[in-house]
Enzyme design. Structure first.
Site, PDB file in Angstrom:
ATOM      1  N   ASN A 126      10.838   5.101   2.111  1.00 17.90           N
ATOM      2  CA  ASN A 126      10.534   4.172   3.185  1.00 17.90           C
ATOM      3  C   ASN A 126      11.739   3.301   3.528  1.00 17.90           C
ATOM      4  O   ASN A 126      12.473   2.859   2.641  1.00 17.90           O
ATOM      5  CB  ASN A 126       9.401   3.233   2.735  1.00 17.90           C
ATOM      6  CG  ASN A 126       8.027   3.796   3.055  1.00 17.90           C
ATOM      7  OD1 ASN A 126       7.782   4.288   4.147  1.00 17.90           O
ATOM      8  ND2 ASN A 126       7.133   3.726   2.082  1.00 17.90           N
ATOM      9  N   HIS A 146      11.571   6.654   7.751  1.00 16.91           N
ATOM     10  CA  HIS A 146      12.008   6.776   6.360  1.00 16.91           C
ATOM     11  C   HIS A 146      13.521   6.939   6.353  1.00 16.91           C
ATOM     12  O   HIS A 146      14.091   7.517   7.283  1.00 16.91           O
ATOM     13  CB  HIS A 146      11.327   7.973   5.691  1.00 16.91           C
ATOM     14  CG  HIS A 146       9.911   7.684   5.300  1.00 16.91           C
ATOM     15  ND1 HIS A 146       9.251   8.369   4.319  1.00 16.91           N
ATOM     16  CD2 HIS A 146       9.028   6.760   5.763  1.00 16.91           C
ATOM     17  CE1 HIS A 146       8.023   7.887   4.189  1.00 16.91           C
ATOM     18  NE2 HIS A 146       7.852   6.920   5.066  1.00 16.91           N
ATOM     19  N   HIS A 152       7.631   4.131  12.348  1.00 14.47           N
ATOM     20  CA  HIS A 152       7.591   4.101  10.891  1.00 14.47           C
ATOM     21  C   HIS A 152       8.631   5.107  10.400  1.00 14.47           C
ATOM     22  O   HIS A 152       8.360   6.304  10.311  1.00 14.47           O
ATOM     23  CB  HIS A 152       6.175   4.496  10.457  1.00 14.47           C
ATOM     24  CG  HIS A 152       5.931   4.452   8.983  1.00 14.47           C
ATOM     25  ND1 HIS A 152       5.073   3.551   8.399  1.00 14.47           N
ATOM     26  CD2 HIS A 152       6.409   5.210   7.968  1.00 14.47           C
ATOM     27  CE1 HIS A 152       5.027   3.753   7.089  1.00 14.47           C
ATOM     28  NE2 HIS A 152       5.843   4.758   6.803  1.00 14.47           N
ATOM     29  N   CYS A 189       8.321   8.614  -1.390  1.00 16.15           N
ATOM     30  CA  CYS A 189       8.789   9.758  -2.174  1.00 16.15           C
ATOM     31  C   CYS A 189      10.295   9.858  -2.343  1.00 16.15           C
ATOM     32  O   CYS A 189      10.905  10.871  -1.992  1.00 16.15           O
ATOM     33  CB  CYS A 189       8.281  11.064  -1.573  1.00 16.15           C
ATOM     34  SG  CYS A 189       6.511  11.088  -1.363  1.00 16.15           S
ATOM     35  N   ARG A 219       0.835  -1.202   0.000  1.00 17.77           N
ATOM     36  CA  ARG A 219       0.000   0.000   0.000  1.00 17.77           C
ATOM     37  C   ARG A 219       0.878   1.263   0.000  1.00 17.77           C
ATOM     38  O   ARG A 219       1.016   1.922  -1.014  1.00 17.77           O
ATOM     39  CB  ARG A 219      -0.948   0.009   1.215  1.00 17.77           C
ATOM     40  CG  ARG A 219      -2.167   0.918   1.059  1.00 17.77           C
ATOM     41  CD  ARG A 219      -1.912   2.405   1.145  1.00 17.77           C
ATOM     42  NE  ARG A 219      -1.279   2.802   2.410  1.00 17.77           N
ATOM     43  CZ  ARG A 219      -0.833   4.024   2.645  1.00 17.77           C
ATOM     44  NH1 ARG A 219      -0.931   4.983   1.718  1.00 17.77           N
ATOM     45  NH2 ARG A 219      -0.240   4.305   3.795  1.00 17.77           N
ATOM     46  N   ASP A 220       1.488   1.577   1.118  1.00 16.35           N
ATOM     47  CA  ASP A 220       2.266   2.811   1.248  1.00 16.35           C
ATOM     48  C   ASP A 220       3.363   2.858   0.189  1.00 16.35           C
ATOM     49  O   ASP A 220       3.658   3.917  -0.383  1.00 16.35           O
ATOM     50  CB  ASP A 220       2.868   2.867   2.657  1.00 16.35           C
ATOM     51  CG  ASP A 220       3.567   4.179   2.957  1.00 16.35           C
ATOM     52  OD1 ASP A 220       3.484   5.109   2.142  1.00 16.35           O
ATOM     53  OD2 ASP A 220       4.216   4.268   4.020  1.00 16.35           O
TER      54      ASP A 220
END
Lengths: 308, 308
Positions: free
Chosen positions: B248, B208, B206, B239, B13-14
């Site tokens: 990510n 990045h 979470h 991104c 998803r992400d």
């Protein structure tokens, strides 16, 4: 804990030696002086090795002479593999050298054609000569966490070599994760006994970011008391195997990391990134492996907030 | 400290939502089932959002129906932005959803057209509806450490939003470093008060890897007691701004990292890397941003020693 660390910049030697493109002496001078202007004071500038085998370092004599002539204010270190290299260093007035060995015999034999034990004897001889010449000596130990030929290396194997090197007249021993396989746990297993033994002021760590773990390892080493970290501008060198892949921990990543930890490095981050971009502009097709530099370069996410 | 963590996989998803290329439902199914076969049990599989705005997620209904028909054994989560999305999820028998807000109003308005306060009211309403339907809810808080529009975010700003979300009937709140600017120090400032408040079992992080700091942040969070970590297979999404640049945190990097720390993840590293290579083979021109995967792929340095 002290909130100041020292970064030992290895890019001009360890970095450039492992890059295909050979930089001109003028470009190296600009790089070294740019690094120094950004706040890095200890810089590995060259090596007195065989120029037929390592053409990237063939100009170390003239490089050092020109650095001196320009009034270079930093400490320029030169890698020296043997007595002949030391003589060459002495002949141009070098004041700091680096000597090296490894934990694993296979690596040491492939690298310098002798066993670890033989290289430690040679280093003993070199440090004594260097002392007589008033030259400071830094020691490297490679393959502390793993060897490309022998696989995993345990702390039990690595510590005797590190401790023997520490017992010689060296100002510092740099603990090298040559192939980028150290974990935070492995760092702890090597560093903790050295801390208990009181050796930490003389210890530096040299991490490779091959598997993305270098900064986590640096964090663990910092937590345990290590205050000197090796890194390479632009992540140069350290045998990266693909475009954008990483070998040596990039100085930009290390400086960014500690800046955000509010730990003083003495390095101006923007100036460092500009020095790196200027260098990479001279290296055809070299993609920066530093993630912090990539973000800086992309000027993404209002960089000024984080990069200034 | 417990030596077991849980990885919450957000790639399908992400990750995929932020990639240009749209994967077919069949490719997504193969990916999700491959991830599950490698040991990942909690997987963010899709989103019930507007398909004109997010075409990558347009097939979430049929994806979930096919997962169920195939007897999928993992927990598939779906992002749900509003009551309409929740109804769509209910209609195909989804059992786990994710809801989201941010610390900064500017980001939340650009992202979902409402203030943080408004979104928290909506989430309250959604969690109550979900509970009636027997659906478990995961909450995300974005921009915890920094916002692309507002710059640095302090723990003082972030904690009230995290705590309010934790007070709702959610099984877990994931603390998001949306733009990759968290430091180990920033992680400590946010996590420590939550640990003191007894919230840690309900907390995930979470990170990045935009500036290379994600694993160091994960280490710090782990040391403070966090045991759930979000990551994205292949480092998809988040991104990235250049080939090889990272958004990510890649699941491969995270699994490799904890494997080497001797912390159980329940994931088979080789199987994970093969799933990732199979996925990346379907994504034209996508360079893996995972450094561990790059090393695995290059089969360098006797990989078998470290990758098995």
């Amino acid at each position: 804990m002290s909130d100041r660390i020292e970064i030992f910049e290895v890019g001009p030697r360890d970095g450039l030696q492992n890059e295909r493109q050979i930089l001109s002496t003028a470009d190296k001078l600009a790089l070294i002086e740019g690094l120094n202007a950004s706040g890095l004071t200890k810089i590995e500038a060259g090596a007195f090795v065989r120029s037929d085998r390592v053409p990237q370092m063939a100009d170390s004599e003239s490089l050092h002479s020109r650095l001196k002539a320009n009034g270079f204010r930093g400490d320029a270190y030169y890698l020296v593999p043997n007595m002949n290299g030391l003589e060459r260093a002495v002949s141009v007035g070098v004041k700091q050298i680096a000597v090296f060995t490894a934990v694993s015999d296979s690596f040491n034999r492939k690298n310098i054609g002798m066993s670890v034990r033989e290289s430690l004897s040679l280093i003993r001889e070199m440090t004594e000569s260097a002392r007589r010449e008033g030259i400071r000596v830094r020691g490297y130990v490679s393959t502390v966490f793993g060897c490309p030929f022998e696989g995993r290396i345990t702390a039990h194997q690595a510590l005797p070599v590190i401790e023997e090197l520490l017992s010689l007249p060296v100002e510092q021993v740099s603990i090298g994760d040559t192939i980028g396989v150290a974990s935070a746990l492995g760092v702890e297993e090597v560093i903790k006994p050295l801390v208990s033994g009181g050796s930490v002021p003389g210890i530096a760590v040299h991490f490779h970011d091959t598997r993305g773990t270098a900064l986590a390892n640096a964090l663990r080493a910092f937590q345990l008391g290590v205050r000197t970290f090796d890194s390479s501008i632009g992540g140069l060198g350290g045998c990266p195997f693909a475009p954008g892949a990483s070998g040596n921990l990039a100085t930009e990543d290390l400086v960014y990391f500690f800046k955000e930890m509010k730990v003083e490095t003495g390095v101006d981050y923007q100036s460092l990134c500009e020095t790196s971009l200027s260098l990479l502009g001279k290296m055809q097709g070299r993609i920066p492996s530093s993630r912090a530099l990539q973000a800086y370069q992309a000027n993404c996410e209002k960089n000024s907030v984080w990069d200034s």
